[in-house]
Design a protein around this motif. Structure first.
Motif, PDB file in Angstrom:
ATOM      1  N   GLU A   1       9.138  -0.509  -0.442  1.00 47.01           N
ATOM      2  CA  GLU A   1       7.855  -0.669  -1.050  1.00 47.01           C
ATOM      3  C   GLU A   1       7.243  -1.764  -1.291  1.00 47.01           C
ATOM      4  OE1 GLU A   1       6.065   2.071  -1.864  1.00 47.01           O
ATOM      5  OE2 GLU A   1       7.462   3.212  -0.711  1.00 47.01           O
ATOM      6  N   GLN A   2       8.163  -2.920  -1.552  1.00 46.16           N
ATOM      7  CA  GLN A   2       7.658  -4.313  -1.738  1.00 46.16           C
ATOM      8  C   GLN A   2       7.244  -4.944  -0.459  1.00 46.16           C
ATOM      9  OE1 GLN A   2      11.604  -6.022  -3.145  1.00 46.16           O
ATOM     10  NE2 GLN A   2      10.593  -6.141  -5.411  1.00 46.16           N
TER      11      GLN A   2
ATOM     12  N   PHE B   1       3.746  -3.313   0.147  1.00 53.17           N
ATOM     13  CA  PHE B   1       2.600  -4.083  -0.718  1.00 53.17           C
ATOM     14  C   PHE B   1       2.414  -5.510  -0.006  1.00 53.17           C
ATOM     15  CE2 PHE B   1       0.906  -6.544  -4.188  1.00 53.17           C
ATOM     16  CZ  PHE B   1       0.217  -5.603  -5.000  1.00 53.17           C
TER      17      PHE B   1
ATOM     18  N   ASN C   1      -1.410  -6.338   0.994  1.00 51.39           N
ATOM     19  CA  ASN C   1      -2.130  -7.277   0.164  1.00 51.39           C
ATOM     20  C   ASN C   1      -2.165  -8.689   0.266  1.00 51.39           C
ATOM     21  OD1 ASN C   1      -3.339  -4.921  -1.973  1.00 51.39           O
ATOM     22  ND2 ASN C   1      -1.142  -4.441  -1.660  1.00 51.39           N
TER      23      ASN C   1
ATOM     24  N   LEU D   1       2.848 -10.916  -3.452  1.00 48.58           N
ATOM     25  CA  LEU D   1       3.938 -10.175  -4.293  1.00 48.58           C
ATOM     26  C   LEU D   1       4.294 -10.912  -5.560  1.00 48.58           C
ATOM     27  CD1 LEU D   1       5.755  -7.473  -3.971  1.00 48.58           C
ATOM     28  CD2 LEU D   1       7.265  -8.833  -2.988  1.00 48.58           C
TER      29      LEU D   1
END
Length: 275
Positions: free
Chosen positions: A18-19, A22, A26, A29
Motif C-alpha cells: 500500500e505504501q 501511494f 502521489n 510518503l
C-alpha cells in the motif's frame, strides 16, 4: 510485490504494498513517528541559546560531520531509502533547516522541483528525506506539496518576482495551475516525508513566535550518472552556485566536481565513473 509494474520504488526496501502504491501515485510518503530526533543545539558553535538559534537558518553539506551524518546512516532509515534508490545509496545533499520567527517572506522557499539542483540521474532513483525536528504546520512554514506532479514535466526555474527570497531559492511560475491540489503537510516532531525530485513543493514563512526546524537530506543510487547541464534547467542553478563557490574555493573546476565532493556512501557500494 515484485510482479507489479512499479516505476518509482524498488523491491529492495521495506515499504508495504500500500505504501508503494501511494508513493507511485502521489510522489510522496509520510511516515509518522519515525524518530525521536532531538533539536540540534548543543555541540555546534553558534547554536547555543535563543539568539544563536536565530542566527543560523541553514547548515549544509555535513557529510563529513560525525554527528550530523548519523541522520543519513541511521539504520532505521536505510531500509526506506532502499525502497527508492535500491541497495547502493549515497547521500548527495545534506541540510539542517531552521526558520526563526520574524524573518518574513525571505524565509519561504517558492514552489520548486529539487531536480533543478541535481546534475545527475535517473530522477526516479533520487529521493528526499525531510524530517520534522519540531512540529511543522501552516503557521510556522510547513511543507506544501502538489501531489502527482512527479509524473509531469520538468519546469524552468527562476527567482520569483513577488518578493525577497534567500540565495538559490529558485521557483517555478507555472505552479499556479496545480494550486487546487495543494496539500499542506501538517507534521509532528519525529515524522518524516520521502518525496520524488520532480514533485513540486515549497514552504511558507514562519508567522509564529517559535522555531521551525527540520532535517532534509537527498539520496541517490550509487549507479546514478552525471549528465551534461548545458541548455538544461539545471544550468541556471549551476551558474548561480559556481558564482559564489569559485570565490570561496578557487580550486573548484566545474559544477560536477562540487557534487562529487558532496556525495557520501551510506549503504552498499560505489561504482567507478558513477555518482
Amino acid at each position: 510485490m515484485g510482479s507489479q509494474n512499479f516505476r518509482y520504488t524498488t523491491d529492495k526496501g521495506c515499504l508495504t504494498l500500500e505504501q508503494r502504491k501511494f508513493y507511485e501515485e502521489n510522489g510522496y510518503l509520510v511516515i509518522k513517528k519515525f524518530s525521536r530526533m532531538k533539536t540540534l543545539r548543543s555541540g555546534r558553535p553558534g547554536c547555543e541559546g535563543a539568539d544563536g538559534e536565530a542566527n543560523i537558518t541553514k547548515l549544509q553539506d555535513f557529510q563529513f560531520d560525525d554527528v550530523l551524518q548519523t541522520y543519513c546512516t541511521n539504520p532505521d532509515l536505510i531500509p526506506y531509502l532502499k525502497s527508492f534508490c535500491g541497495e547502493n545509496i549515497k547521500s548527495v545533499h545534506t541540510m539542517f533547516i531552521n526558520k526563526p520567527p520574524g524573518m518574513g517572506v525571505s524565509s519561504r522557499h517558492p514552489f520548486h522541483q529539487d531536480l533543478a539542483y541535481f546534475p545527475f540521474g535517473p530522477a526516479d532513483r533520487i529521493v528526499a528525506a525531510w524530517a520534522a525536528l519540531e512540529d511543522s504546520n501552516l503557521e510556522n512554514g510547513s511543507l506544501n506539496i502538489l501531489p502527482k506532479t512527479h509524473k509531469g514535466r520538468f519546469f524552468d526555474h527562476s527567482y520569483p518576482d513577488d518578493g525577497e527570497v534567500n540565495k538559490a531559492y529558485f521557483g517555478i511560475k507555472e505552479h499556479e495551475k496545480f494550486d487546487d491540489n495543494r496539500i499542506n503537510l501538517d507534521m509532528k516532531k519525529g515524522d518524516i516525508v520521502f518525496f520524488h525530485p520532480l514533485l513540486i513543493h515549497g514552504s511558507g514563512e514562519n508567522k509564529t513566535k517559535g522555531f521551525r526546524k527540520s532535517m532534509c537530506c537527498h539520496f541517490a543510487a550509487s549507479e546514478c550518472e552525471y549528465i551534461p547541464i548545458e541548455g538544461t534547467v539545471q544550468e541556471l542553478v549551476a551558474k548561480e552556485v559556481m558564482s559564489y563557490a569559485t570565490k570561496k574555493f578557487p580550486h573548484v573546476l566545474d559544477y560536477h566536481s562540487i557534487w562529487r565532493a558532496k556525495a557520501a556512501l551510506v549503504s552498499g557500494k560505489e561504482f567507478e565513473g558513477k555518482l
